[in-house]
Design a protein around this motif. Sequence first.
Motif, PDB file in Angstrom:
ATOM      1  N   ASP A 185     -23.242  13.155  37.713  1.00 28.00           N
ATOM      2  CA  ASP A 185     -22.000  12.479  38.350  1.00 28.00           C
ATOM      3  C   ASP A 185     -21.965  11.323  36.953  1.00 28.00           C
ATOM      4  OD1 ASP A 185     -22.586  12.238  41.312  1.00 28.00           O
ATOM      5  OD2 ASP A 185     -24.877  11.765  40.599  1.00 28.00           O
ATOM      6  N   THR A 186     -22.562  10.591  36.340  1.00 25.17           N
ATOM      7  CA  THR A 186     -21.599  10.546  35.101  1.00 25.17           C
ATOM      8  C   THR A 186     -21.389  11.523  33.846  1.00 25.17           C
ATOM      9  OG1 THR A 186     -23.548  11.083  33.989  1.00 25.17           O
ATOM     10  CG2 THR A 186     -23.490   8.115  35.538  1.00 25.17           C
ATOM     11  N   ARG A 187     -22.106  12.771  34.462  1.00 28.13           N
ATOM     12  CA  ARG A 187     -21.024  13.551  33.600  1.00 28.13           C
ATOM     13  C   ARG A 187     -19.708  14.862  33.426  1.00 28.13           C
ATOM     14  NH1 ARG A 187     -23.026  19.144  32.386  1.00 28.13           N
ATOM     15  NH2 ARG A 187     -24.492  17.730  34.684  1.00 28.13           N
ATOM     16  N   ILE A 188     -19.877  14.748  34.744  1.00 28.67           N
ATOM     17  CA  ILE A 188     -19.119  15.371  35.558  1.00 28.67           C
ATOM     18  C   ILE A 188     -18.227  14.527  36.723  1.00 28.67           C
ATOM     19  CG2 ILE A 188     -19.046  17.418  37.261  1.00 28.67           C
ATOM     20  CD1 ILE A 188     -21.335  18.730  35.956  1.00 28.67           C
ATOM     21  N   VAL A 189     -18.498  14.204  37.369  1.00 29.07           N
ATOM     22  CA  VAL A 189     -17.485  13.356  38.393  1.00 29.07           C
ATOM     23  C   VAL A 189     -16.948  12.573  37.867  1.00 29.07           C
ATOM     24  CG1 VAL A 189     -17.271  12.833  40.319  1.00 29.07           C
ATOM     25  CG2 VAL A 189     -19.530  13.705  40.281  1.00 29.07           C
ATOM     26  N   VAL A 190     -17.407  10.963  36.889  1.00 27.97           N
ATOM     27  CA  VAL A 190     -16.298  10.569  36.136  1.00 27.97           C
ATOM     28  C   VAL A 190     -15.499  10.846  35.776  1.00 27.97           C
ATOM     29  CG1 VAL A 190     -16.229   8.437  35.148  1.00 27.97           C
ATOM     30  CG2 VAL A 190     -18.510   8.853  36.092  1.00 27.97           C
ATOM     31  N   PRO A 191     -15.148  11.735  34.869  1.00 31.32           N
ATOM     32  CA  PRO A 191     -14.395  12.258  33.798  1.00 31.32           C
ATOM     33  C   PRO A 191     -12.966  12.983  34.706  1.00 31.32           C
ATOM     34  CG  PRO A 191     -16.081  12.388  32.539  1.00 31.32           C
ATOM     35  CD  PRO A 191     -16.747  12.365  34.279  1.00 31.32           C
ATOM     36  N   ALA A 192     -13.753  13.492  35.923  1.00 25.82           N
ATOM     37  CA  ALA A 192     -13.088  14.287  37.068  1.00 25.82           C
ATOM     38  C   ALA A 192     -11.893  12.337  37.566  1.00 25.82           C
ATOM     39  CB  ALA A 192     -13.339  14.765  38.029  1.00 25.82           C
ATOM     40  N   CYS A 193     -12.697  11.781  37.912  1.00 21.60           N
ATOM     41  CA  CYS A 193     -11.819   9.910  38.411  1.00 21.60           C
ATOM     42  C   CYS A 193     -10.632   9.938  37.383  1.00 21.60           C
ATOM     43  CB  CYS A 193     -12.969   8.921  39.041  1.00 21.60           C
ATOM     44  SG  CYS A 193     -14.266  10.008  40.088  1.00 21.60           S
ATOM     45  N   GLN A 194     -10.781  10.216  36.069  1.00 18.49           N
ATOM     46  CA  GLN A 194     -10.670   9.673  35.349  1.00 18.49           C
ATOM     47  C   GLN A 194      -9.159  10.395  34.518  1.00 18.49           C
ATOM     48  OE1 GLN A 194      -9.852   6.854  33.263  1.00 18.49           O
ATOM     49  NE2 GLN A 194      -8.340   7.143  33.174  1.00 18.49           N
ATOM     50  N   LYS A 195     -10.072  11.684  35.283  1.00 18.45           N
ATOM     51  CA  LYS A 195      -8.163  12.694  34.990  1.00 18.45           C
ATOM     52  C   LYS A 195      -7.202  12.671  36.417  1.00 18.45           C
ATOM     53  CE  LYS A 195     -10.756  16.594  33.000  1.00 18.45           C
ATOM     54  NZ  LYS A 195      -9.872  17.120  31.137  1.00 18.45           N
ATOM     55  N   LEU A 196      -7.728  12.594  37.484  1.00 17.46           N
ATOM     56  CA  LEU A 196      -7.211  12.157  38.099  1.00 17.46           C
ATOM     57  C   LEU A 196      -6.227  10.279  38.354  1.00 17.46           C
ATOM     58  CD1 LEU A 196      -9.432  13.562  41.571  1.00 17.46           C
ATOM     59  CD2 LEU A 196      -7.281  13.722  41.111  1.00 17.46           C
TER      60      LEU A 196
END
Length: 296
Positions: A185-196
């Motif tokens: 969640d922190t390694r994959i999802v959080v960066p995606a949230c930031q990109k969005l």
Amino acid sequence: MVPTIAITLGDPAGIGPEIVAKTLRDPRLPRGFRYEVLGKENGRGIHPGKLSRTATASALRSLREAAQGCLEGRFAAMVTGPVHKEAVARIQPDFVGQTEFLARACGLPDDAAVMMLTDPKLTVTLCTNHCSLKDALARLTPERIVYATKIAREFLQQRGIDKPRIAFAGINPHLGEGDLFGDEDTRIVVPACQKLSDQNIHLHLGPADTIFYYTVRKRLFDAVICAYHDQGLIPFKTGVNVTLGLPIIRTSPDHGTALEIAGQGKADHRSMLAAVKLACRLASTRAMSHKRTQRC
């Protein structure tokens, strides 16, 4: 010209023929469309409730015909009946699902297609489709989450939601409890949230054990993005499967062939009817958009 919707029976040994017949007789069927049913062979080797190479081959032929017809413009959309994946894989070993099959038919890679399940209360988009949980986690990247979120957002906007509220169902229990139960969640999802977020698109990350409650009961979100297949499909009872990311419109009922009740008149056609109705709405929306583009 009246637009035509292609409907495939799926495996004719399953409940496909029954739910299609019931749907076409239903007074709630959208008017203003023609409906062409594909896969109506009544040859030897096709018997309700009994898998056969003949029945499976029929299902594959109708799927190819519907996809080709959509690409050529003969069909405005396609609605697919359920197939038996194991039976199809015996004929076509690389077959993993109709979603991936249609991506290839459109000349695109498997992961171009995004599975979405929708009903009046819940809309779910999957980042990965038909694969093992191990493979799903290996395929999950920030870029994939961004792609699935943006394509789901576009779909919701086409359905009239100007500013969709979208959530992501956490991969690990309680989002990993500070990486105690996994760091995905922190390694994959959080960066995606930031990109969005950098693109002014907000994706709310929430624990999977509560996110559906807040979506369905509290109505806080319009859609949920899920990492893998069963995480998104378990909440559904009678929904519609929509394939996004392809140049064609495809919907299908969210259930299987139900061989155990095939030919007995017991099959519930509501999911098929909902799939046809959604295909008609999407076809109408696309036609209106095309007309506006031509005027411009």
